[in-house]
Motif scaffolding. Structure first.
Motif, mmCIF file in Angstrom:
data_model
loop_
_atom_site.group_PDB
_atom_site.id
_atom_site.type_symbol
_atom_site.label_atom_id
_atom_site.label_comp_id
_atom_site.label_asym_id
_atom_site.label_seq_id
_atom_site.Cartn_x
_atom_site.Cartn_y
_atom_site.Cartn_z
ATOM 1 N N ALA A 1 0.826 -1.213 0.000
ATOM 2 C CA ALA A 1 0.000 0.000 0.000
ATOM 3 C C ALA A 1 0.859 1.260 0.000
ATOM 4 C CB ALA A 1 -0.922 -0.004 1.222
ATOM 5 N N GLN A 2 1.989 1.226 0.696
ATOM 6 C CA GLN A 2 2.881 2.380 0.758
ATOM 7 C C GLN A 2 4.327 1.914 0.567
ATOM 8 O OE1 GLN A 2 1.914 4.091 4.631
ATOM 9 N NE2 GLN A 2 0.759 5.722 3.607
ATOM 10 N N ILE A 3 5.113 2.783 -0.063
ATOM 11 C CA ILE A 3 6.531 2.470 -0.236
ATOM 12 C C ILE A 3 7.365 3.585 0.398
ATOM 13 C CG2 ILE A 3 6.193 1.077 -2.302
ATOM 14 C CD1 ILE A 3 6.980 3.466 -3.973
ATOM 15 N N PRO A 4 8.583 3.267 0.872
ATOM 16 C CA PRO A 4 9.423 4.269 1.551
ATOM 17 C C PRO A 4 9.900 5.364 0.598
ATOM 18 C CG PRO A 4 10.185 2.016 1.958
ATOM 19 C CD PRO A 4 9.195 1.935 0.852
ATOM 20 N N GLN A 5 10.262 6.506 1.181
ATOM 21 C CA GLN A 5 10.777 7.627 0.396
ATOM 22 C C GLN A 5 12.228 7.418 -0.037
ATOM 23 O OE1 GLN A 5 9.097 10.496 -0.709
ATOM 24 N NE2 GLN A 5 7.378 9.189 -0.095
ATOM 25 N N ARG A 6 12.991 6.707 0.786
ATOM 26 C CA ARG A 6 14.394 6.367 0.482
ATOM 27 C C ARG A 6 15.257 7.612 0.230
ATOM 28 N NH1 ARG A 6 11.489 2.100 -2.292
ATOM 29 N NH2 ARG A 6 11.912 0.121 -1.219
ATOM 30 N N LYS A 7 15.243 8.529 1.179
ATOM 31 C CA LYS A 7 16.074 9.736 1.098
ATOM 32 C C LYS A 7 17.279 9.619 2.025
ATOM 33 C CE LYS A 7 12.438 13.065 -0.126
ATOM 34 N NZ LYS A 7 11.743 14.317 0.293
ATOM 35 N N ASN A 8 18.414 10.112 1.553
ATOM 36 C CA ASN A 8 19.641 10.191 2.353
ATOM 37 C C ASN A 8 20.048 8.838 2.946
ATOM 38 O OD1 ASN A 8 19.668 13.049 1.949
ATOM 39 N ND2 ASN A 8 18.127 13.237 3.579
ATOM 40 N N SER A 9 19.973 7.812 2.134
ATOM 41 C CA SER A 9 20.324 6.467 2.606
ATOM 42 C C SER A 9 21.834 6.344 2.836
ATOM 43 C CB SER A 9 19.895 5.421 1.571
ATOM 44 O OG SER A 9 18.502 5.439 1.389
ATOM 45 N N HIS A 10 22.193 5.828 4.001
ATOM 46 C CA HIS A 10 23.608 5.549 4.266
ATOM 47 C C HIS A 10 23.709 4.426 5.289
ATOM 48 C CE1 HIS A 10 27.890 6.422 4.117
ATOM 49 N NE2 HIS A 10 27.896 6.129 5.409
ATOM 50 N N PRO A 11 24.321 3.319 4.941
ATOM 51 C CA PRO A 11 24.860 3.026 3.609
ATOM 52 C C PRO A 11 23.747 2.744 2.607
ATOM 53 C CG PRO A 11 25.023 1.093 4.992
ATOM 54 C CD PRO A 11 24.518 2.191 5.881
ATOM 55 N N VAL A 12 24.064 2.845 1.323
ATOM 56 C CA VAL A 12 23.115 2.486 0.267
ATOM 57 C C VAL A 12 22.971 0.966 0.275
ATOM 58 C CG1 VAL A 12 22.655 2.522 -2.215
ATOM 59 C CG2 VAL A 12 23.729 4.496 -1.114
ATOM 60 N N SER A 13 21.731 0.501 0.337
ATOM 61 C CA SER A 13 21.466 -0.932 0.472
ATOM 62 C C SER A 13 21.193 -1.576 -0.889
ATOM 63 C CB SER A 13 20.260 -1.149 1.394
ATOM 64 O OG SER A 13 19.906 -2.515 1.433
ATOM 65 N N LEU A 14 22.074 -2.516 -1.268
ATOM 66 C CA LEU A 14 21.917 -3.275 -2.507
ATOM 67 C C LEU A 14 21.410 -4.670 -2.150
ATOM 68 C CD1 LEU A 14 25.451 -2.536 -4.044
ATOM 69 C CD2 LEU A 14 23.462 -1.043 -4.023
ATOM 70 N N VAL A 15 20.371 -5.140 -2.844
ATOM 71 C CA VAL A 15 19.758 -6.418 -2.483
ATOM 72 C C VAL A 15 19.653 -7.339 -3.698
ATOM 73 C CG1 VAL A 15 17.617 -7.525 -1.727
ATOM 74 C CG2 VAL A 15 18.482 -5.540 -0.501
ATOM 75 N N PHE A 16 20.004 -8.594 -3.468
ATOM 76 C CA PHE A 16 19.834 -9.680 -4.423
ATOM 77 C C PHE A 16 18.939 -10.713 -3.758
ATOM 78 C CE2 PHE A 16 20.978 -14.051 -5.361
ATOM 79 C CZ PHE A 16 21.181 -14.123 -6.718
ATOM 80 N N CYS A 17 17.866 -11.158 -4.447
ATOM 81 C CA CYS A 17 17.009 -12.229 -3.932
ATOM 82 C C CYS A 17 16.931 -13.330 -4.984
ATOM 83 C CB CYS A 17 15.603 -11.725 -3.630
ATOM 84 S SG CYS A 17 15.477 -10.601 -2.229
ATOM 85 N N GLY A 18 17.310 -14.527 -4.606
ATOM 86 C CA GLY A 18 17.271 -15.643 -5.541
ATOM 87 C C GLY A 18 18.258 -16.715 -5.122
ATOM 88 N N ARG A 19 18.277 -17.808 -5.850
ATOM 89 C CA ARG A 19 19.204 -18.894 -5.536
ATOM 90 C C ARG A 19 20.635 -18.441 -5.815
ATOM 91 N NH1 ARG A 19 18.784 -24.490 -4.649
ATOM 92 N NH2 ARG A 19 16.521 -24.256 -4.780
ATOM 93 N N VAL A 20 21.473 -18.547 -4.821
ATOM 94 C CA VAL A 20 22.862 -18.119 -4.952
ATOM 95 C C VAL A 20 23.617 -19.136 -5.797
ATOM 96 C CG1 VAL A 20 25.002 -17.637 -3.707
ATOM 97 C CG2 VAL A 20 22.801 -16.925 -2.737
ATOM 98 N N GLY A 21 24.074 -18.682 -6.956
ATOM 99 C CA GLY A 21 24.763 -19.579 -7.865
ATOM 100 C C GLY A 21 25.079 -18.872 -9.166
ATOM 101 N N GLU A 22 25.557 -19.633 -10.121
ATOM 102 C CA GLU A 22 25.998 -19.045 -11.386
ATOM 103 C C GLU A 22 24.839 -18.527 -12.219
ATOM 104 O OE1 GLU A 22 28.602 -20.278 -15.360
ATOM 105 O OE2 GLU A 22 28.550 -21.599 -13.619
ATOM 106 N N ARG A 23 23.725 -19.296 -12.320
ATOM 107 C CA ARG A 23 22.638 -18.911 -13.225
ATOM 108 C C ARG A 23 22.053 -17.545 -12.898
ATOM 109 N NH1 ARG A 23 17.131 -19.024 -13.902
ATOM 110 N NH2 ARG A 23 16.614 -20.117 -11.980
ATOM 111 N N LYS A 24 21.914 -17.254 -11.620
ATOM 112 C CA LYS A 24 21.356 -15.967 -11.208
ATOM 113 C C LYS A 24 22.404 -14.855 -11.173
ATOM 114 C CE LYS A 24 17.007 -17.210 -10.028
ATOM 115 N NZ LYS A 24 15.761 -16.562 -10.477
ATOM 116 N N GLY A 25 23.663 -15.186 -11.472
ATOM 117 C CA GLY A 25 24.712 -14.168 -11.522
ATOM 118 C C GLY A 25 25.205 -13.709 -10.165
ATOM 119 N N ALA A 26 25.016 -14.535 -9.134
ATOM 120 C CA ALA A 26 25.414 -14.122 -7.783
ATOM 121 C C ALA A 26 26.918 -13.896 -7.677
ATOM 122 C CB ALA A 26 24.957 -15.164 -6.759
#
Length: 360
Positions: free
Chosen positions: A164-189
């Motif tokens: 229903a609502q999403i964050p504003q994401r202002k002044n992020s520190h540290p910048v958060s990078l997220v990967f979701c999926g099977r950890v392996g070669e196919r997904k490029g992890a």
């Protein structure tokens, strides 16, 4: 309307189970779905037992209950053989069979089958009254390579739930990078970990990379240690849907540099949370992620290109937010409620067509 749905265990990790659960939870009340598990993780013996039990339950239902349609979820490899058996078993009962193709590596694994088996499987799949695919790219592939009737192929991209609502994401520190999926070669992890390590020192220190998913976690941890970025990389293992929502709500950038895909649920979920996407133009992804519009596209395996894209979004907050806002807007048509209505329309049209031909 009563539907028999056959597919992966609802408790299993992965995109197919996620889609199955979403359908069951959101399908209109006048449609009753009975789910039968045809595959569950475990030993070969365990998987064989599960499939035999599925056949027994399937035949029991179709022999004793009113069934309007049979909805079969298809992955790749061994799944194709199992689901072909179910199609054969369905034929004497003259019920509409809908095959729902998800497999990211279907093309690669199908090509490894002997020619005689390919022809046999293609013929069996041609007997299905409906064939659901995740994108126009996959639609063309299945029609061209399996000889499917174009009038029986339906493009129905994977769905997502919209927060229903999403964050504003202002002044992020540290910048958060997220990967979701099977950890392996196919997904490029592994490519992602290497690309992150190649960032300039100041950007590495101002960012944090989180990988959520099962798979080759120890190998990935070892790579992070060798590249001396252990403090900046978190490995969460497999997470449930509630944990995933919490992570996406706190994230700033979503990254999935896959080599093969259908249409990843993870990207849809990230877009629903208003995140900019860094990914690759494989499978159905380029029909969803548009370069410089709602994300950045890089070529699979191009670590330098991936590193450059990450660096760009780390340093440019405005670009991150602009891409994320458009991503959220673009994904709204994929809302699960719209999806379920389209699915019901497919069920109804095929069921009515059967009735019009005098088939009960």
């Amino acid at each position: 309307m009563k539907i028999l749905m056959l597919g992966a265990s609802l408790q299993q990790n992965g995109g197919i189970a996620t889609v199955e659960n979403l359908i069951i939870q959101h399908i209109p009340n006048d449609v009753k779905i009975l789910h039968i598990t045809t595959h569950a993780e475990g030993s070969i013996i365990h998987r064989i037992i599960i499939f035999i039990q599925a056949i027994t339950k399937f035949l029991g239902q179709i022999l004793t209950q009113k069934v309007d349609a049979i909805h079969i979820h298809l992955s790749d490899g061994g799944s194709l053989v199992r689901k072909a058996i179910l199609v054969i078993l369905s034929l004497p009962f003259h019920k509409p069979v809908i095959m729902h193709a998800h497999g990211a590596e279907f093309e690669m694994k199908y090509q490894k089958f002997p020619q005689c088996l390919q022809k046999g499987l293609s013929y069996i799949l041609q007997q299905c009254q409906g064939f659901i695919v995740l994108s126009e790219t996959w639609e063309k592939y299945y029609i061209d390579n399996l000889g499917l009737n174009p009038n029986r192929v339906f493009v129905l991209p994977n769905p997502t739930e919209l927060p229903a609502q999403i964050p504003q994401r202002k002044n992020s520190h540290p910048v958060s990078l997220v990967f979701c999926g099977r950890v392996g070669e196919r997904k490029g992890a592994f490519d992602l970990i290497t690309a992150f390590a190649n960032l300039p020192e100041d950007q590495k220190k101002s960012a944090q990379l989180t990988l959520a998913g099962d798979g080759e976690i120890e190998k990935a941890q070892q790579l992070a240690a060798e590249l001396k970025i252990t403090e900046q990389v978190n490995f969460l293992g497999w997470i449930n849907s509630q944990q995933r929502e919490q992570i996406l709500a706190k994230a700033d950038i979503f990254i999935l540099p896959s080599y093969n895909e259908g249409l990843p649920m993870a990207i849809l979920e990230a877009m629903a949370w208003g995140l900019p996407i860094i990914t690759t133009p494989v499978g159905g992804i380029p029909e969803l992620v548009i370069n410089q519009q709602n994300g950045l596209l890089v070529q699979p395996g191009n670590i330098q290109e991936l590193s450059t894209a990450i660096a760009l979004l780390i340093k440019d907050e405005k670009l991150r937010r602009d891409l994320g806002i458009i991503a959220r807007n673009n994904v709204e048509p994929y809302d699960i409620n719209n999806y379920c209505q389209h699915l019901v329309d497919i069920y109804s049209s095929l069921s009515e067509f059967h009735k019009s031909r005098g088939i009960k």
